[in-house]
Each structure stands twice: as C-alpha cells, then as structure tokens.
Write a protein that holds these residues in place. Structure first.
Motif, mmCIF file in Angstrom:
data_model
loop_
_atom_site.group_PDB
_atom_site.id
_atom_site.type_symbol
_atom_site.label_atom_id
_atom_site.label_comp_id
_atom_site.label_asym_id
_atom_site.label_seq_id
_atom_site.Cartn_x
_atom_site.Cartn_y
_atom_site.Cartn_z
ATOM 1 N N PHE A 239 -7.804 -6.247 -7.172
ATOM 2 C CA PHE A 239 -6.989 -5.055 -6.938
ATOM 3 C C PHE A 239 -6.289 -4.630 -8.224
ATOM 4 O O PHE A 239 -6.289 -3.448 -8.585
ATOM 5 N N LEU A 240 -5.715 -5.584 -8.928
ATOM 6 C CA LEU A 240 -5.019 -5.279 -10.179
ATOM 7 C C LEU A 240 -5.971 -4.657 -11.194
ATOM 8 O O LEU A 240 -5.641 -3.667 -11.854
ATOM 9 N N ASN A 241 -7.165 -5.214 -11.291
ATOM 10 C CA ASN A 241 -8.160 -4.700 -12.225
ATOM 11 C C ASN A 241 -8.605 -3.292 -11.843
ATOM 12 O O ASN A 241 -8.744 -2.422 -12.704
ATOM 13 N N TYR A 242 -8.827 -3.056 -10.545
ATOM 14 C CA TYR A 242 -9.240 -1.727 -10.096
ATOM 15 C C TYR A 242 -8.178 -0.686 -10.421
ATOM 16 O O TYR A 242 -8.500 0.423 -10.858
ATOM 17 N N CYS A 243 -6.911 -1.030 -10.220
ATOM 18 C CA CYS A 243 -5.839 -0.093 -10.555
ATOM 19 C C CYS A 243 -5.856 0.234 -12.049
ATOM 20 O O CYS A 243 -5.737 1.397 -12.436
ATOM 21 N N LYS A 244 -6.033 -0.788 -12.850
ATOM 22 C CA LYS A 244 -6.086 -0.577 -14.301
ATOM 23 C C LYS A 244 -7.282 0.291 -14.691
ATOM 24 O O LYS A 244 -7.184 1.147 -15.562
ATOM 25 N N MET A 245 -8.418 0.062 -14.033
ATOM 26 C CA MET A 245 -9.609 0.847 -14.333
ATOM 27 C C MET A 245 -9.411 2.332 -14.002
ATOM 28 O O MET A 245 -10.023 3.205 -14.617
ATOM 29 N N ASP B 202 2.158 -1.706 -10.262
ATOM 30 C CA ASP B 202 3.371 -1.836 -9.461
ATOM 31 C C ASP B 202 3.704 -0.535 -8.737
ATOM 32 O O ASP B 202 4.113 -0.559 -7.576
ATOM 33 N N THR B 203 3.504 0.590 -9.388
ATOM 34 C CA THR B 203 3.793 1.875 -8.760
ATOM 35 C C THR B 203 2.892 2.111 -7.557
ATOM 36 O O THR B 203 3.382 2.437 -6.466
ATOM 37 N N ILE B 204 1.581 1.938 -7.716
ATOM 38 C CA ILE B 204 0.658 2.204 -6.607
ATOM 39 C C ILE B 204 0.859 1.185 -5.499
ATOM 40 O O ILE B 204 0.868 1.526 -4.309
ATOM 41 N N ARG B 205 1.051 -0.064 -5.850
ATOM 42 C CA ARG B 205 1.285 -1.117 -4.853
ATOM 43 C C ARG B 205 2.543 -0.821 -4.051
ATOM 44 O O ARG B 205 2.544 -0.902 -2.818
ATOM 45 N N ASN B 206 3.630 -0.469 -4.721
ATOM 46 C CA ASN B 206 4.885 -0.166 -4.032
ATOM 47 C C ASN B 206 4.760 1.071 -3.145
ATOM 48 O O ASN B 206 5.312 1.107 -2.048
ATOM 49 N N LYS B 207 4.023 2.083 -3.604
ATOM 50 C CA LYS B 207 3.822 3.281 -2.779
ATOM 51 C C LYS B 207 3.043 2.943 -1.509
ATOM 52 O O LYS B 207 3.344 3.455 -0.440
ATOM 53 N N ILE B 208 2.045 2.096 -1.650
ATOM 54 C CA ILE B 208 1.267 1.682 -0.473
ATOM 55 C C ILE B 208 2.177 0.925 0.494
ATOM 56 O O ILE B 208 2.210 1.219 1.693
ATOM 57 N N ILE B 209 2.933 -0.030 -0.009
ATOM 58 C CA ILE B 209 3.819 -0.843 0.833
ATOM 59 C C ILE B 209 4.861 0.036 1.531
ATOM 60 O O ILE B 209 5.157 -0.154 2.708
ATOM 61 N N GLU B 210 5.400 1.018 0.820
ATOM 62 C CA GLU B 210 6.427 1.899 1.382
ATOM 63 C C GLU B 210 5.867 2.857 2.429
ATOM 64 O O GLU B 210 6.581 3.251 3.346
ATOM 65 N N ASN B 211 4.617 3.253 2.294
ATOM 66 C CA ASN B 211 4.082 4.331 3.130
ATOM 67 C C ASN B 211 3.056 3.921 4.173
ATOM 68 O O ASN B 211 2.659 4.746 4.997
ATOM 69 N N VAL B 212 2.623 2.671 4.150
ATOM 70 C CA VAL B 212 1.619 2.220 5.110
ATOM 71 C C VAL B 212 2.234 1.145 5.995
ATOM 72 O O VAL B 212 2.759 0.149 5.491
#
Length: 100
Positions: free
Chosen positions: A58-64, A70-80
């Motif tokens: 997951f970390l690698n895919y975000c970087k790619m 941290d931003t995308i992970r936190n947005k997912i956690i906050e909104n899902v």
C-alpha cells in the motif's frame, strides 16, 4: 468534454497508475463492506489491515501515484466506515478457523 473549451478530457494517468488506483479503490470498497459473506468479510479484514496496518505494498502504491501516504491513509480512515456490523462479528466468531 471540458465545458470551457469543448475539448475532450483526457485521462492523464498511465495504464499502471490506472491499475494501481483501481486496486486502492477496491480495497476501500472492501473496507466498507457490510454484508455477511464469509469471503467478503475476509477481504474486508485484509483490506483494513492493508491500509491501516501500513502494508509495504500500500505504501509503495501511494508513492507510485505521488500521493502522500499519511494524507491518503488518514483521509480513508476518516471517511470510510470500517467498523464491523454485529452480524459480521458473529460470523467471524462462528467461523474462526476460516478467518485465521
């Protein structure tokens, strides 16, 4: 079509980026699953672990995709809503060996 200049909107992502985006979208969908299919609950468990547990893939895919992890992970956690329904909890408990 882009309404301002009437030109078609072009997907600027590469095939690889589109594929990775689809994988992340599916993981988000899996996290939000509310049904009682054992197979889908197992996908939910794995998807939550993949995102919340900061799985290297997951970390690698975000970087790619040039996304801040941290931003995308936190947005997912906050909104899902990743919580388990009462029926899902009972299913997991009744089929512990399947989910192990």
């Amino acid at each position: 079509m882009n309404e301002k200049n009437k030109e078609p909107v072009v997907n600027m992502m590469s095939g690889e980026e589109t594929f990775i985006t689809a994988i992340i979208e599916q993981a988000i969908t899996d996290c939000a699953y509310t049904g009682i299919s054992s197979r889908e609950i197992k996908h939910k468990i794995e998807a939550i672990d993949w995102i919340v547990g900061r799985h290297p893939e997951f970390l690698n895919y975000c970087k790619m995709l040039a996304m801040d992890v941290d931003t995308i992970r936190n947005k997912i956690i906050e909104n899902v809503d990743m919580s388990y329904t009462q029926k899902q909890k009972l299913k997991i408990k009744s089929e512990e060996k399947f989910f192990a």
